[in-house]
Motif scaffolding. Structure first.
Motif, PDB file in Angstrom:
ATOM      1  N   GLY A  22     -41.678 -36.687   2.249  1.00  0.00           N
ATOM      2  CA  GLY A  22     -40.266 -35.928   2.571  1.00  0.00           C
ATOM      3  C   GLY A  22     -39.181 -36.328   2.112  1.00  0.00           C
ATOM      4  O   GLY A  22     -38.422 -35.876   2.472  1.00  0.00           O
ATOM      5  N   ASP A  24     -35.773 -36.613  -0.224  1.00  0.00           N
ATOM      6  CA  ASP A  24     -36.034 -36.312  -0.963  1.00  0.00           C
ATOM      7  C   ASP A  24     -35.164 -36.860  -2.105  1.00  0.00           C
ATOM      8  O   ASP A  24     -34.026 -37.396  -2.129  1.00  0.00           O
ATOM      9  CB  ASP A  24     -34.595 -35.592  -0.166  1.00  0.00           C
ATOM     10  N   VAL A  25     -35.397 -36.641  -3.255  1.00  0.00           N
ATOM     11  CA  VAL A  25     -35.214 -37.618  -4.481  1.00  0.00           C
ATOM     12  C   VAL A  25     -34.731 -36.491  -5.483  1.00  0.00           C
ATOM     13  O   VAL A  25     -34.892 -35.697  -6.258  1.00  0.00           O
ATOM     14  CB  VAL A  25     -37.021 -37.576  -5.029  1.00  0.00           C
ATOM     15  N   VAL A  38     -41.088 -34.513 -16.941  1.00  0.00           N
ATOM     16  CA  VAL A  38     -42.450 -34.133 -15.558  1.00  0.00           C
ATOM     17  C   VAL A  38     -43.333 -34.556 -15.032  1.00  0.00           C
ATOM     18  O   VAL A  38     -43.941 -34.634 -14.601  1.00  0.00           O
ATOM     19  CB  VAL A  38     -43.111 -33.568 -17.671  1.00  0.00           C
ATOM     20  N   ALA A  41     -42.206 -36.041 -11.926  1.00  0.00           N
ATOM     21  CA  ALA A  41     -42.002 -34.754 -10.517  1.00  0.00           C
ATOM     22  C   ALA A  41     -43.355 -34.234  -9.958  1.00  0.00           C
ATOM     23  O   ALA A  41     -43.720 -33.855  -9.402  1.00  0.00           O
ATOM     24  CB  ALA A  41     -41.880 -33.228 -11.593  1.00  0.00           C
ATOM     25  N   GLU A  42     -44.790 -35.279 -11.008  1.00  0.00           N
ATOM     26  CA  GLU A  42     -46.296 -34.743 -11.129  1.00  0.00           C
ATOM     27  C   GLU A  42     -46.100 -35.750  -9.502  1.00  0.00           C
ATOM     28  O   GLU A  42     -47.536 -35.464  -8.180  1.00  0.00           O
ATOM     29  CB  GLU A  42     -46.905 -35.118 -12.300  1.00  0.00           C
ATOM     30  N   LYS A  43     -46.236 -37.107 -10.155  1.00  0.00           N
ATOM     31  CA  LYS A  43     -46.060 -38.433  -9.116  1.00  0.00           C
ATOM     32  C   LYS A  43     -45.647 -37.614  -7.757  1.00  0.00           C
ATOM     33  O   LYS A  43     -45.918 -37.761  -6.388  1.00  0.00           O
ATOM     34  CB  LYS A  43     -45.511 -39.401  -9.646  1.00  0.00           C
ATOM     35  N   GLY A  45     -45.167 -34.968  -6.242  1.00  0.00           N
ATOM     36  CA  GLY A  45     -46.320 -34.153  -5.154  1.00  0.00           C
ATOM     37  C   GLY A  45     -46.869 -34.640  -5.099  1.00  0.00           C
ATOM     38  O   GLY A  45     -46.926 -34.188  -4.263  1.00  0.00           O
ATOM     39  N   GLU A  46     -47.530 -35.614  -5.975  1.00  0.00           N
ATOM     40  CA  GLU A  46     -48.677 -36.147  -5.249  1.00  0.00           C
ATOM     41  C   GLU A  46     -48.409 -36.830  -4.361  1.00  0.00           C
ATOM     42  O   GLU A  46     -49.338 -36.705  -2.905  1.00  0.00           O
ATOM     43  CB  GLU A  46     -48.969 -37.445  -6.114  1.00  0.00           C
ATOM     44  N   GLY A  48     -45.583 -36.275  -1.235  1.00  0.00           N
ATOM     45  CA  GLY A  48     -45.044 -35.256  -0.679  1.00  0.00           C
ATOM     46  C   GLY A  48     -43.521 -35.045  -0.998  1.00  0.00           C
ATOM     47  O   GLY A  48     -42.929 -34.434  -0.135  1.00  0.00           O
ATOM     48  N   ALA A  49     -43.173 -35.893  -1.672  1.00  0.00           N
ATOM     49  CA  ALA A  49     -41.971 -35.731  -1.954  1.00  0.00           C
ATOM     50  C   ALA A  49     -41.263 -34.482  -2.509  1.00  0.00           C
ATOM     51  O   ALA A  49     -41.782 -33.776  -2.967  1.00  0.00           O
ATOM     52  CB  ALA A  49     -41.356 -36.895  -2.826  1.00  0.00           C
ATOM     53  N   ASN A  50     -39.623 -34.689  -1.759  1.00  0.00           N
ATOM     54  CA  ASN A  50     -39.274 -32.950  -2.636  1.00  0.00           C
ATOM     55  C   ASN A  50     -38.707 -33.518  -3.813  1.00  0.00           C
ATOM     56  O   ASN A  50     -37.819 -34.834  -3.718  1.00  0.00           O
ATOM     57  CB  ASN A  50     -38.527 -32.396  -1.714  1.00  0.00           C
ATOM     58  N   TYR A  51     -38.174 -32.999  -4.921  1.00  0.00           N
ATOM     59  CA  TYR A  51     -37.259 -32.671  -5.711  1.00  0.00           C
ATOM     60  C   TYR A  51     -36.271 -31.841  -6.912  1.00  0.00           C
ATOM     61  O   TYR A  51     -36.283 -30.704  -5.814  1.00  0.00           O
ATOM     62  CB  TYR A  51     -38.354 -33.464  -7.315  1.00  0.00           C
TER      63      TYR A  51
ATOM     64  N   GLU B  59     -42.238 -26.910 -16.972  1.00  0.00           N
ATOM     65  CA  GLU B  59     -42.745 -27.832 -16.903  1.00  0.00           C
ATOM     66  C   GLU B  59     -42.944 -29.145 -15.989  1.00  0.00           C
ATOM     67  O   GLU B  59     -44.190 -28.848 -15.737  1.00  0.00           O
ATOM     68  CB  GLU B  59     -42.858 -28.420 -18.340  1.00  0.00           C
ATOM     69  N   VAL B  60     -41.921 -28.624 -15.442  1.00  0.00           N
ATOM     70  CA  VAL B  60     -41.611 -29.712 -14.877  1.00  0.00           C
ATOM     71  C   VAL B  60     -42.201 -29.254 -13.283  1.00  0.00           C
ATOM     72  O   VAL B  60     -42.560 -29.825 -11.971  1.00  0.00           O
ATOM     73  CB  VAL B  60     -39.977 -30.493 -14.429  1.00  0.00           C
ATOM     74  N   ALA B  63     -45.580 -28.766 -13.564  1.00  0.00           N
ATOM     75  CA  ALA B  63     -46.036 -30.333 -12.188  1.00  0.00           C
ATOM     76  C   ALA B  63     -45.909 -30.838 -11.174  1.00  0.00           C
ATOM     77  O   ALA B  63     -46.881 -31.145 -10.376  1.00  0.00           O
ATOM     78  CB  ALA B  63     -46.026 -31.271 -13.740  1.00  0.00           C
ATOM     79  N   PHE B  64     -44.806 -30.760 -10.307  1.00  0.00           N
ATOM     80  CA  PHE B  64     -44.499 -31.051  -9.434  1.00  0.00           C
ATOM     81  C   PHE B  64     -46.042 -29.797  -7.737  1.00  0.00           C
ATOM     82  O   PHE B  64     -46.229 -30.203  -6.708  1.00  0.00           O
ATOM     83  CB  PHE B  64     -43.687 -30.574  -8.754  1.00  0.00           C
ATOM     84  N   VAL B  65     -45.809 -28.594  -8.614  1.00  0.00           N
ATOM     85  CA  VAL B  65     -46.381 -27.764  -7.419  1.00  0.00           C
ATOM     86  C   VAL B  65     -47.666 -27.980  -7.674  1.00  0.00           C
ATOM     87  O   VAL B  65     -48.469 -27.969  -6.523  1.00  0.00           O
ATOM     88  CB  VAL B  65     -46.150 -26.168  -8.093  1.00  0.00           C
ATOM     89  N   SER B  67     -49.491 -30.663  -8.382  1.00  0.00           N
ATOM     90  CA  SER B  67     -49.860 -31.600  -7.474  1.00  0.00           C
ATOM     91  C   SER B  67     -49.659 -31.676  -6.272  1.00  0.00           C
ATOM     92  O   SER B  67     -50.298 -32.955  -5.685  1.00  0.00           O
ATOM     93  CB  SER B  67     -49.092 -32.704  -8.089  1.00  0.00           C
ATOM     94  N   HIS B  68     -48.962 -31.261  -6.143  1.00  0.00           N
ATOM     95  CA  HIS B  68     -48.715 -31.342  -4.430  1.00  0.00           C
ATOM     96  C   HIS B  68     -49.267 -30.223  -3.342  1.00  0.00           C
ATOM     97  O   HIS B  68     -50.331 -29.959  -4.125  1.00  0.00           O
ATOM     98  CB  HIS B  68     -47.133 -29.970  -4.395  1.00  0.00           C
ATOM     99  N   ASP B  73     -42.631 -29.011   2.440  1.00  0.00           N
ATOM    100  CA  ASP B  73     -41.199 -28.863   3.087  1.00  0.00           C
ATOM    101  C   ASP B  73     -40.368 -27.364   2.712  1.00  0.00           C
ATOM    102  O   ASP B  73     -40.077 -27.202   1.352  1.00  0.00           O
ATOM    103  CB  ASP B  73     -40.313 -30.374   3.064  1.00  0.00           C
ATOM    104  N   PRO B  76     -35.485 -28.457   1.175  1.00  0.00           N
ATOM    105  CA  PRO B  76     -34.896 -29.816   1.442  1.00  0.00           C
ATOM    106  C   PRO B  76     -33.728 -29.538   1.698  1.00  0.00           C
ATOM    107  O   PRO B  76     -32.667 -28.677   0.803  1.00  0.00           O
ATOM    108  CB  PRO B  76     -35.527 -30.548   0.312  1.00  0.00           C
ATOM    109  N   PHE B  78     -30.369 -31.435   0.869  1.00  0.00           N
ATOM    110  CA  PHE B  78     -30.231 -31.991  -0.086  1.00  0.00           C
ATOM    111  C   PHE B  78     -29.647 -30.685  -1.150  1.00  0.00           C
ATOM    112  O   PHE B  78     -28.835 -30.232  -1.454  1.00  0.00           O
ATOM    113  CB  PHE B  78     -30.538 -33.256  -1.022  1.00  0.00           C
TER     114      PHE B  78
END
Lengths: 365, 365
Positions: A22, A24-25, A38, A41-43, A45-46, A48-51, B59-60, B63-65, B67-68, B73, B76, B78
């Protein structure tokens, strides 16, 4: 992708920034930081944060600042609003040309920076962490081959941070409890007071109020230095290389100074203000992943088997409540190699000898 | 830097987005858009606007989507806050690999998109403009050499927009005043009603409620088509190439259809819902800088000497107040070449013949 990029992202997100579901990063992506972005972003996602990725480019910024008339709007609301609502800011530093800002007149650059005071403050108010992704430009700056530089960066970043933080806690405890530090090596015999000061365990994590990855130093704010000290690790100050600095302190102030290279730059530092002649910091480099000077203060001052002193401004986090500490417009770090023929004492007892700490094998030899 | 990059930035900032001093401008920088971002920042500085660059990377994002866990959410805060406070959003599209999202499962991609509904709405609420910076990936997609593709893009973007907008205004007037359009060419004799409809002059500027650069089409929402039509320009729908489409309309609906390539994809389109068999759009391509099909709808439907029809959803901007127009889950553009042996009539009078408009030299021949 190099497996180490993914490990770097994991250290950054988990150990350094302590990102939670949760959050917001804001991810600040430098021109050359794509691969790390990249992996981050993968971490995220793992977890459950937002970027939200922003693009940080010296070329883009320089083009904007140069063509602007210089009367910049103060802290544009859209950027303030983004940061006010952010929990974490991760800066992925990775320049493609470390000289890219060279064409911007200094005055305009300063005006632009000043117009972003509140933006900076909002950023500092988050759980921010700044790190570096290796690029050829940074390798060039360090005078190193790119592959070799990659190894250098990952050796510095991919530590066992938990165990290093524990070790640094021991050093912090010694400094917090001690009253006087004495440093002895070639051309060096310096004493300084650390009475009532609190050391900072800079363990590359917001949990330690430490915002750079890599980190790995313990620092405090000494006063009343007496004696002489020799700095054999080179440094670059405002673009000028300074080498082999000798300082003599009397009654808490620098009274004599010399440098083999960069004497004028050194003269200028001490001419800044009264505080520039007093000490602002004593730092003990404890990151043994960093084993060479690369002309980047992010790495240099954390180097294992080194000690650094800064003349100028002291950090308030080291001072007793209500005390101001040394004030100055400058804070200039100078580094000395303590790996051989050296000794650091606290209240007359050796705590580091030839780079080995009291709790390490080899200290007694 | 190619001088055309700077000219592109100027058209984007001045003609398209109408940026003014003090505007807060979000610049969305795709992986390959660095050079255009530098040129845009320069123009924004000249205009005294403020910029905040975001980094847009397939790519970013992938990677996010990937691994999520998929429970994203919603919107977000922000990012919403940034856009709420923005005046302008400039999207600099420039992919380095048009297939980079391929590994993301469709369900997760849809869930991520859905979680960003409010963010999208906030973006659409600004003076947003989307443009494209040429990359090798886009050239490859178009089946073109990179240099040749650069020429293609800049021919399309660097028009005399003011004069093209005036010319398109004449076409809009003809469509606004007319009641029936007839299109005649090889295998084509189609009539449709445009009674009470308002055409849009899509002149690549927010001042014309037109948000793509390049643009260059006039479009309206026809109904009650009767007759047959042949589309000889290829298209790609959901990744499938469709070629040489013949449609027959009776009583306002498609009753017969065929494609030389992609028959199944065409069948699927018409099976979507009832509205998919009716017309949603009649568009007249008037950008003669675009002279070839490149498999990108941003360019293809604006091509000079072409007319396109879309089956499916109609745009509300073309409809009389309170009227709903054709509803459908799809809006599929199909393009026909009208450069030779063709005629478009409005209320029985020819307005375009063999690609020449009524007001142009060569129309009477």
């Amino acid at each position: 992708m190099d497996q180490r990029v993914s490990e770097h992202a994991e250290v950054l997100v988990d150990w350094s920034a302590r990102v939670e579901a949760g959050d917001d990063v804001v991810v600040r992506v430098d021109e050359g930081a794509h691969d790390l972005a990249v992996a981050v972003a993968e971490k995220l996602g793992e977890r459950g944060a937002n970027y939200l990725a922003t693009y940080v480019s010296d070329e883009v910024e320089s083009a904007f600042v140069r063509s602007h008339d210089g009367d910049f709007d103060d802290d544009p609301e859209f950027e303030v609003a983004m940061l006010e609502n952010a929990d974490v800011v991760l800066s992925l530093r990775a320049k493609r040309n470390t000289a890219a800002k060279g064409a911007v007149p200094g005055e305009k650059r300063a005006a632009y920076k000043k117009s972003r005071t509140e933006i900076k403050a909002q950023m500092m108010d988050t759980d921010w962490v700044s790190t570096m992704h290796p690029t050829r430009a940074h390798a060039q700056n360090a005078g190193m081959d790119y592959r070799e530089y990659e190894d250098f960066v990952y050796d510095a970043v991919l530590r066992d941070w938990e165990s290093l933080a524990d070790e640094m806690a021991r050093m912090k405890e010694l400094l917090d409890e001690g009253s006087e530090v004495r440093l002895v090596k070639e051309d060096t015999d310096l004493t300084m007071s650390i009475e009532d000061r609190t050391a900072v365990n800079s363990a590359a994590s917001v949990a330690y109020d430490s915002h750079n990855l890599p980190s790995g130093e313990v620092f405090t704010a000494p006063e009343d230095p007496e004696g002489e000290v020799y700095f054999d690790v080179p440094m670059t100050h405002d673009g000028t290389r300074i080498r082999d600095v000798h300082l003599t302190f009397d009654d808490g102030e620098v009274v004599d100074w010399s440098a083999e290279t960069g004497q004028q730059a050194l003269d200028d530092i001490f001419a800044t203000d009264a505080g520039a002649k007093r000490l602002g910091e004593l730092g003990i480099g404890m990151n043994r992943g960093i084993d060479r000077f690369t002309d980047s203060i992010l790495f240099d001052e954390k180097m294992g088997d080194t000690v650094h002193l800064a003349v100028g401004r002291a950090y308030s986090s080291c001072l007793p409540e209500g005390e101001e500490g040394n004030q100055s417009a400058v804070h200039v770090d100078m580094i000395t190699d303590v790996s051989e023929d050296s000794r650091m004492e606290i209240d007359g007892e050796a705590v580091q000898r030839n780079g080995r700490f009291r709790w390490e094998d080899g200290f007694e030899e």
